[in-house]
Design an enzyme around this catalytic site. Sequence first.
Site, mmCIF file in Angstrom:
data_model
loop_
_atom_site.group_PDB
_atom_site.id
_atom_site.type_symbol
_atom_site.label_atom_id
_atom_site.label_comp_id
_atom_site.label_asym_id
_atom_site.label_seq_id
_atom_site.Cartn_x
_atom_site.Cartn_y
_atom_site.Cartn_z
ATOM 1 N N THR A 75 46.133 37.055 153.750
ATOM 2 C CA THR A 75 46.008 38.249 154.648
ATOM 3 C C THR A 75 45.971 39.542 153.864
ATOM 4 O O THR A 75 47.117 39.838 153.048
ATOM 5 C CB THR A 75 47.119 38.075 155.765
ATOM 6 O OG1 THR A 75 46.792 39.157 156.533
ATOM 7 C CG2 THR A 75 48.469 38.234 155.186
ATOM 8 N N THR A 96 45.573 39.001 160.312
ATOM 9 C CA THR A 96 45.243 37.512 160.219
ATOM 10 C C THR A 96 46.258 36.550 160.351
ATOM 11 O O THR A 96 47.493 36.756 160.161
ATOM 12 C CB THR A 96 44.288 37.649 159.007
ATOM 13 O OG1 THR A 96 43.317 38.384 158.983
ATOM 14 C CG2 THR A 96 44.039 36.294 158.523
ATOM 15 N N ARG A 105 30.245 43.343 159.499
ATOM 16 C CA ARG A 105 31.217 43.307 158.147
ATOM 17 C C ARG A 105 32.002 41.958 158.093
ATOM 18 O O ARG A 105 32.457 41.552 159.128
ATOM 19 C CB ARG A 105 32.197 44.533 158.331
ATOM 20 C CG ARG A 105 33.312 44.329 157.167
ATOM 21 C CD ARG A 105 34.590 43.811 157.712
ATOM 22 N NE ARG A 105 35.592 43.930 156.602
ATOM 23 C CZ ARG A 105 36.957 43.434 156.502
ATOM 24 N NH1 ARG A 105 37.111 42.532 157.809
ATOM 25 N NH2 ARG A 105 37.833 43.224 155.843
#
Length: 340
Positions: free
Chosen positions: A256, A205, A233
Amino acid sequence: MRKVQILIPLLLALSCQVSAKPPLAIAIHGGAGTILKEKMSEETEAAVRAKLGEATNAGYAVLERGGASMDAVIAAIKILEDSPLFNAGHGAVYTYDGKHELDASLMDGATLEAGAVTGVRHIGNPIDLARLVMTESPHVMLMGEGAEAFARSQGMVMVDNEIFNTERAHQSLLKAREKLKEQEALGKDYQAQVNELPPAYLYGTVGAVALDANGNLSAGTSTGGMTAKRYGRIGDAPIIGAGTWADNASCAVSATGHGEYFIRYHVAADICSRVKYQGIPAAKAAEHVIQDVLLPAGGTGGVIVLDALGNISMSFNTAGMYRASRSSSSALETGIYKQN
Ligand code: ASP
């Protein structure tokens, strides 16, 4: 003589005011995880550091021009979304079905306004859409096709899902699917199958936090989520309070890591709540939550944190975290491993 006596303290007071410029700061991350020096080629490391530096400098340039922290956060994140090196935008991981479903969120520390999108497939820069949700809709979070219909109503151009493809992320999907199928053949249920996936499939991320000349904090996060994700998800990145939080009264955080844990432990907001209600420094609050709360529970990952005075801190409980920062009191710094 009397005039001089008055003039000198006046000049001193003025010069103090001039030198006491408000602090400016930005910090970014490009994901945490099993990032080991021995496994990284020199070229990749140089490319990652260059991109982290470019994104940080772009965000900092906005702050130096007197721009808002929100604009700085978006400028930095868009550079990372456009880079194939990170799991966001171009370079995002693949779902189990071979697509990309992108999540992003933003929060304004001055107003506590926030915007988020999840599961979008045709938005080139999901962070731009998160902003439109914040400023042009009465909502905080929009998902999937609805989010895209809203994007079209705002004049955003749709892109093909394939533009996010990269060979690196595709190879990860093939390996992840193989591992999941091995577990399925052993009779393991869905939960056990996913739990067997190595942590490397969970990370990458991007995010940014910034403080502008008006003393306003902002935070943002953008991701492709988890490799081989199924059933719609959603991780922590688009969830306000879990992956992103900003409040001028405490701090700004972008996270993250293994999203399910960051959601359950409400990590970004928890750090800032500790700053606000316990009166402890943001760095201490972050270190406590990441090392003493999240890790014992089994949650791995990290955060970048910025307080209203411009103090930057970064905590992670993984081998590494792609990160960079710059402020009015410190030059550009990039980091990847534990010791930079
Ligand atoms: N937190 C993200 C998620 O769970 C993944 C990451 O940080 O790389 O979707």
